[in-house]
Design a protein around this motif. Structure first.
Motif, PDB file in Angstrom:
ATOM      1  N   CYS A  30       0.840  -1.199   0.000  1.00 11.35           N
ATOM      2  CA  CYS A  30       0.000   0.000   0.000  1.00 11.35           C
ATOM      3  C   CYS A  30       0.879   1.255   0.000  1.00 11.35           C
ATOM      4  CB  CYS A  30      -0.907  -0.002   1.217  1.00 11.35           C
ATOM      5  SG  CYS A  30      -1.887   1.509   1.396  1.00 11.35           S
ATOM      6  N   PRO A  31       0.565   2.252  -0.838  1.00 12.65           N
ATOM      7  CA  PRO A  31       1.367   3.474  -0.862  1.00 12.65           C
ATOM      8  C   PRO A  31       1.190   4.340   0.386  1.00 12.65           C
ATOM      9  CG  PRO A  31      -0.511   3.686  -2.341  1.00 12.65           C
ATOM     10  CD  PRO A  31      -0.509   2.265  -1.853  1.00 12.65           C
ATOM     11  N   ARG A  32       0.120   4.109   1.150  1.00 18.18           N
ATOM     12  CA  ARG A  32      -0.120   4.934   2.334  1.00 18.18           C
ATOM     13  C   ARG A  32       0.383   4.276   3.612  1.00 18.18           C
ATOM     14  NH1 ARG A  32      -6.154   6.358   3.717  1.00 18.18           N
ATOM     15  NH2 ARG A  32      -6.049   7.472   1.741  1.00 18.18           N
ATOM     16  N   ARG A  59      -8.013  -0.800 -10.048  1.00 19.33           N
ATOM     17  CA  ARG A  59      -8.171  -0.077  -8.785  1.00 19.33           C
ATOM     18  C   ARG A  59      -7.238  -0.685  -7.759  1.00 19.33           C
ATOM     19  NH1 ARG A  59     -13.864   1.453  -7.134  1.00 19.33           N
ATOM     20  NH2 ARG A  59     -13.180   3.305  -8.256  1.00 19.33           N
ATOM     21  N   LEU A  60      -6.534   0.185  -7.033  1.00 20.81           N
ATOM     22  CA  LEU A  60      -5.726  -0.227  -5.893  1.00 20.81           C
ATOM     23  C   LEU A  60      -6.566   0.060  -4.664  1.00 20.81           C
ATOM     24  CD1 LEU A  60      -2.012   0.397  -5.184  1.00 20.81           C
ATOM     25  CD2 LEU A  60      -3.694   0.993  -3.456  1.00 20.81           C
ATOM     26  N   ALA A  61      -6.739  -0.939  -3.809  1.00 23.70           N
ATOM     27  CA  ALA A  61      -7.542  -0.779  -2.598  1.00 23.70           C
ATOM     28  C   ALA A  61      -6.851  -1.459  -1.427  1.00 23.70           C
ATOM     29  CB  ALA A  61      -8.934  -1.377  -2.802  1.00 23.70           C
ATOM     30  N   CYS A  65      -5.962   0.571   5.603  1.00 25.24           N
ATOM     31  CA  CYS A  65      -6.086   2.014   5.831  1.00 25.24           C
ATOM     32  C   CYS A  65      -7.151   2.664   4.957  1.00 25.24           C
ATOM     33  CB  CYS A  65      -4.746   2.703   5.595  1.00 25.24           C
ATOM     34  SG  CYS A  65      -4.225   2.758   3.863  1.00 25.24           S
ATOM     35  N   GLY A  66      -7.728   1.910   4.025  1.00 27.85           N
ATOM     36  CA  GLY A  66      -8.777   2.449   3.172  1.00 27.85           C
ATOM     37  C   GLY A  66      -8.289   3.218   1.958  1.00 27.85           C
ATOM     38  N   ALA A  67      -6.992   3.183   1.676  1.00 30.75           N
ATOM     39  CA  ALA A  67      -6.461   3.891   0.500  1.00 30.75           C
ATOM     40  C   ALA A  67      -7.058   3.321  -0.776  1.00 30.75           C
ATOM     41  CB  ALA A  67      -4.942   3.783   0.455  1.00 30.75           C
ATOM     42  N   VAL A  68      -7.395   4.208  -1.716  1.00 36.57           N
ATOM     43  CA  VAL A  68      -7.957   3.810  -3.001  1.00 36.57           C
ATOM     44  C   VAL A  68      -7.324   4.674  -4.076  1.00 36.57           C
ATOM     45  CG1 VAL A  68     -10.044   3.675  -4.410  1.00 36.57           C
ATOM     46  CG2 VAL A  68     -10.157   3.104  -1.995  1.00 36.57           C
ATOM     47  N   ALA A  69      -6.945   4.042  -5.201  1.00 31.25           N
ATOM     48  CA  ALA A  69      -6.421   4.775  -6.351  1.00 31.25           C
ATOM     49  C   ALA A  69      -6.897   4.065  -7.606  1.00 31.25           C
ATOM     50  CB  ALA A  69      -4.900   4.837  -6.307  1.00 31.25           C
TER      51      ALA A  69
END
Length: 199
Positions: A30-32, A59-61, A65-69
Motif C-alpha cells: 500500500c502506498p499509504r 483499482r488499488l484498494a 487504511c482504506g487507500a484507493v487509487a
C-alpha cells in the motif's frame, strides 16, 4: 489455470500460459500504510471475461487504511497497455507484496495462484513444454536460477515463504525484499490505437 490437471506431482505440463493470467488480482504494498493492498480490475468498467486484460482500468484498494487509487488505460481514441514482469505491479508501480530473498535473487509472485503454479513447476522432476508459442509462455521465460534442479529445494522454500506472506496484511508483516528496485521492464506503457490505420 491454463495447465492440464496434474495427478503426478513429479510431472508438470506447460500448456503455454502467459503471466498475464495472474494480473486479475495482484497483491502489492500500500502506498499509504505499507500494508498489503490489492490491485484488481474495476468491475464497473470491464466485462468479466476481460478482467485479466492489460487494457482495462484497475483499482488499488487497501483494507487496512482504506487507500484507493484508480488507473485508467487511456482516452477514447487510444488504449494504453502494460508490460508485466518484475517485482512491481505494472499499473501503480508499487512493489509486489509477495517477495523474498532466495538463492541470491529476489523471488516474487503476483498472488497465491501464481505461487501455486510456480511451486508445481519447480517441484516437478519432469517438465514438459506445450502450447503453440512456448517461448512466450511464463515458464519458458523464468530465470535460469529458478529452473535449476540443484536450486529446487531452496526455491520451493522461498515459495512457501511467499505462501505464508499471502496470509498476512499488516505493515509489520512486509518482507524486507518488498521494496521498489526498478527491475521491471522499462517499457512501462504501450500505446495501441483503436480502429484502422491513420491517413
Amino acid at each position: 489455470m491454463d495447465s492440464e490437471p496434474r495427478t503426478d506431482p513429479a510431472r508438470h505440463h506447460d500448456a503455454g500460459g502467459w503471466l498475464a493470467r495472474f494480473a486479475g488480482r495482484m497483491l502489492v504494498v500500500c502506498p499509504r500504510c505499507e500494508g498489503r493492498a490489492l490491485v484488481i480490475p474495476r468491475p464497473d468498467l470491464c466485462a468479466p471475461e476481460h478482467l485479466a486484460s492489460p487494457f482495462h482500468a484497475r483499482r488499488l484498494a487497501c483494507g487496512g487504511c482504506g487507500a484507493v487509487a484508480d488507473w485508467n488505460p487511456g482516452g477514447r481514441a487510444r488504449l494504453v497497455g502494460t508490460v508485466l514482469g518484475g517485482s512491481e505491479d505494472p499499473y501503480f508501480r508499487r512493489p509486489l507484496w509477495l517477495q523474498t530473498r532466495c538463492a541470491g535473487h529476489i523471488l516474487w509472485a503476483c498472488n497465491e495462484d501464481h505461487v501455486d503454479e510456480l511451486s508445481a513447476y519447480v517441484g516437478a522432476r519432469l517438465r514438459e513444454r506445450g502450447g503453440v508459442r512456448p517461448t512466450m509462455a511464463m515458464f519458458a521465460r523464468l530465470p535460469v536460477w529458478m529452473k535449476r534442479s540443484d536450486r529446487r529445494t531452496e526455491v520451493l522454500a522461498g515459495l512457501d515463504t511467499l505462501r505464508e506472506l499471502a496470509k498476512r496484511t499488516a505493515p509489520a508483516d512486509r518482507s524486507d525484499a518488498a521494496y521498489g528496485r526498478g527491475d521491471r521492464s522499462r517499457a512501462h506503457r504501450r500505446l495501441y490505437v483503436r480502429g484502422g490505420p491513420h491517413d
